[in-house]
Design a protein around this motif. Structure first.
Motif, mmCIF file in Angstrom:
data_model
loop_
_atom_site.group_PDB
_atom_site.id
_atom_site.type_symbol
_atom_site.label_atom_id
_atom_site.label_comp_id
_atom_site.label_asym_id
_atom_site.label_seq_id
_atom_site.Cartn_x
_atom_site.Cartn_y
_atom_site.Cartn_z
ATOM 1 N N PRO A 1 0.829 -1.218 0.000
ATOM 2 C CA PRO A 1 0.000 0.000 0.000
ATOM 3 C C PRO A 1 0.851 1.251 0.000
ATOM 4 O O PRO A 1 1.983 1.259 0.494
ATOM 5 C CB PRO A 1 -0.794 -0.135 1.310
ATOM 6 C CG PRO A 1 0.060 -0.991 2.195
ATOM 7 C CD PRO A 1 0.751 -1.955 1.277
ATOM 8 N N GLY A 2 0.309 2.326 -0.553
ATOM 9 C CA GLY A 2 0.998 3.605 -0.548
ATOM 10 C C GLY A 2 1.728 3.867 -1.851
ATOM 11 O O GLY A 2 1.880 2.987 -2.710
ATOM 12 N N GLN A 3 2.176 5.102 -2.003
ATOM 13 C CA GLN A 3 2.957 5.510 -3.167
ATOM 14 C C GLN A 3 4.403 5.712 -2.758
ATOM 15 O O GLN A 3 4.702 6.309 -1.725
ATOM 16 C CB GLN A 3 2.398 6.816 -3.751
ATOM 17 C CG GLN A 3 1.032 6.665 -4.400
ATOM 18 C CD GLN A 3 0.595 7.970 -5.048
ATOM 19 O OE1 GLN A 3 0.600 9.025 -4.423
ATOM 20 N NE2 GLN A 3 0.205 7.897 -6.312
ATOM 21 N N PHE A 4 5.303 5.219 -3.608
ATOM 22 C CA PHE A 4 6.734 5.240 -3.289
ATOM 23 C C PHE A 4 7.467 6.163 -4.248
ATOM 24 O O PHE A 4 7.103 6.283 -5.419
ATOM 25 C CB PHE A 4 7.315 3.831 -3.376
ATOM 26 C CG PHE A 4 6.706 2.863 -2.404
ATOM 27 C CD1 PHE A 4 7.262 2.672 -1.153
ATOM 28 C CD2 PHE A 4 5.568 2.153 -2.738
ATOM 29 C CE1 PHE A 4 6.700 1.784 -0.248
ATOM 30 C CE2 PHE A 4 4.989 1.265 -1.853
ATOM 31 C CZ PHE A 4 5.557 1.078 -0.601
ATOM 32 N N LEU A 5 8.522 6.758 -3.748
ATOM 33 C CA LEU A 5 9.412 7.578 -4.572
ATOM 34 C C LEU A 5 10.796 6.950 -4.524
ATOM 35 O O LEU A 5 11.393 6.848 -3.452
ATOM 36 C CB LEU A 5 9.460 9.015 -4.056
ATOM 37 C CG LEU A 5 10.331 10.006 -4.848
ATOM 38 C CD1 LEU A 5 9.841 10.130 -6.287
ATOM 39 C CD2 LEU A 5 10.327 11.383 -4.173
ATOM 40 N N GLY A 6 11.288 6.482 -5.670
ATOM 41 C CA GLY A 6 12.634 5.936 -5.734
ATOM 42 C C GLY A 6 12.728 4.427 -5.692
ATOM 43 O O GLY A 6 13.835 3.885 -5.534
ATOM 44 N N ALA A 7 11.606 3.728 -5.879
ATOM 45 C CA ALA A 7 11.658 2.262 -5.840
ATOM 46 C C ALA A 7 12.505 1.707 -6.981
ATOM 47 O O ALA A 7 13.332 0.808 -6.787
ATOM 48 C CB ALA A 7 10.242 1.686 -5.890
ATOM 49 N N GLY A 8 12.301 2.228 -8.182
ATOM 50 C CA GLY A 8 13.067 1.743 -9.321
ATOM 51 C C GLY A 8 14.546 2.030 -9.188
ATOM 52 O O GLY A 8 15.397 1.190 -9.512
ATOM 53 N N ALA A 9 14.880 3.220 -8.703
ATOM 54 C CA ALA A 9 16.284 3.580 -8.506
ATOM 55 C C ALA A 9 16.936 2.692 -7.463
ATOM 56 O O ALA A 9 18.124 2.337 -7.582
ATOM 57 C CB ALA A 9 16.396 5.046 -8.089
ATOM 58 N N CYS A 10 16.182 2.320 -6.459
ATOM 59 C CA CYS A 10 16.687 1.421 -5.429
ATOM 60 C C CYS A 10 17.073 0.081 -6.051
ATOM 61 O O CYS A 10 18.139 -0.479 -5.767
ATOM 62 C CB CYS A 10 15.616 1.239 -4.354
ATOM 63 S SG CYS A 10 16.084 0.181 -2.970
ATOM 64 N N LEU A 11 16.213 -0.428 -6.931
ATOM 65 C CA LEU A 11 16.463 -1.714 -7.564
ATOM 66 C C LEU A 11 17.663 -1.659 -8.512
ATOM 67 O O LEU A 11 18.545 -2.521 -8.464
ATOM 68 C CB LEU A 11 15.209 -2.173 -8.313
ATOM 69 C CG LEU A 11 15.304 -3.496 -9.064
ATOM 70 C CD1 LEU A 11 15.698 -4.633 -8.133
ATOM 71 C CD2 LEU A 11 13.977 -3.807 -9.754
#
Length: 306
Positions: free
Chosen positions: A216-226
């Motif tokens: 749940p929720g909106q994330f900022l930077g998930a792709g960059a983390c991966l």
């Protein structure tokens, strides 16, 4: 005290991309991920993001000559083991970086160049997409992008009258030089309801498909983390398909412990290492750490996992 020539430092990783004020993505976020995964992170900034953790307003590109000079000097100085390129910020910078990385074709290159949450920039954005397609993507060890971003990129080569699929679009990229493509947001018959899927492709076709519970929720930077985690593991010598899996485990853990630091989106907890899910990669990381710091041999990354 000087270090012995036999003591190898932790692997050096170069991340090239934008600086973003909340440090949720961009080079500051990458440096946090790289440190957690026991790499020495170095960075070159291609542009400045105007915004906060709630929204991004603009990207101001830095002078391409400064970016290219900084990149060349760093690569000539330090023993870089892997490179990540994020948002290039301008076509001139993209062209310069493509020329530079061609001189370092033996290094793993992870390309994560799209930012869907930035405002549209019209023809300039179209020029960058073409530049990515022709200059950088053919040199990538791994291109990481979402399914909508792949569709946007594929519009530059598709025949509007011919049928197309996810597989045919990825095949076009691989036939034109890209070694691997990781597409996020994919679904197949085995993806459970309420989950998100990531699919890795190589020259042999689909190499793996992984699904994860939708948080749940909106994330900022998930792709960059991966993408930063994948780059770190490649620098440690982990084979690419396994690096993609282990990086997803790390990223899933970071997202499950994400926090809302301000009034905007959730920011991944990049400093946390999932000890129980990361053992194969930890063995490589710990071996590197023991060589680099023999006095700390009794400590491991597991000691600091949460």
């Amino acid at each position: 005290m000087t270090s012995s020539p036999q003591q190898l430092p932790r692997p050096v990783v170069l991340t090239i991309g934008v600086a973003e004020t909340s440090s949720a993505f961009g080079v500051q976020a990458d440096l946090s991920t790289l440190a957690t995964l026991h790499c020495y992170g170095t960075s070159v900034i291609s542009g400045l993001i105007v915004g906060d953790s709630a929204s991004l307003q603009d990207c101001i590109a830095l002078d391409a000559e400064i970016v290219s000079d900084s990149t060349r000097l760093l690569l000539e100085d330090l023993p870089v083991a892997a490179i990540k390129i994020g948002l290039p910020a301008s076509l001139d910078t993209l062209c310069d970086l493509a020329e530079i990385v061609s001189d370092y074709s033996d290094l793993p290159l992870v390309l994560d160049p799209f930012c869907s949450i930035l405002p549209e920039s019209g023809s300039a954005s179209d020029d960058i997409i073409i530049g990515l397609r022709d200059l950088l993507i053919p040199q990538a060890s791994l291109l990481m992008l979402s399914l909508p971003q792949l569709n946007q990129l594929a519009l530059t080569w598709r025949d509007e009258h011919a049928p197309h699929t996810l597989e045919s679009d990825v095949q076009w990229l691989i036939e034109h030089g890209c070694a691997h493509v990781l597409v996020s947001g994919t679904l197949d018959n085995q993806t459970p309801a309420g989950s998100v899927g990531n699919t890795l492709f190589g020259a042999q076709g689909m190499l793996r498909h992984d699904s994860w519970p939708r948080l749940p929720g909106q994330f900022l930077g998930a792709g960059a983390c991966l993408s930063a985690a994948i780059t770190a593991l490649l620098a440690h010598g982990v084979e690419l398909p396994n690096a993609v899996l282990q990086a997803q485990l790390y990223c899933a853990h970071a997202l499950s412990h994400a926090t809302r630091l301000g009034m905007g989106k959730l920011i991944p907890a990049r400093h946390l290492l999932p000890s129980s899910l990361f053992e194969p990669a930890l063995e490589v990381i710990q071996d590197d750490a023991a060589v680099a710091h023999p006095a700390e041999r009794t400590s491991s990354a597991l000691d600091f996992a949460q």
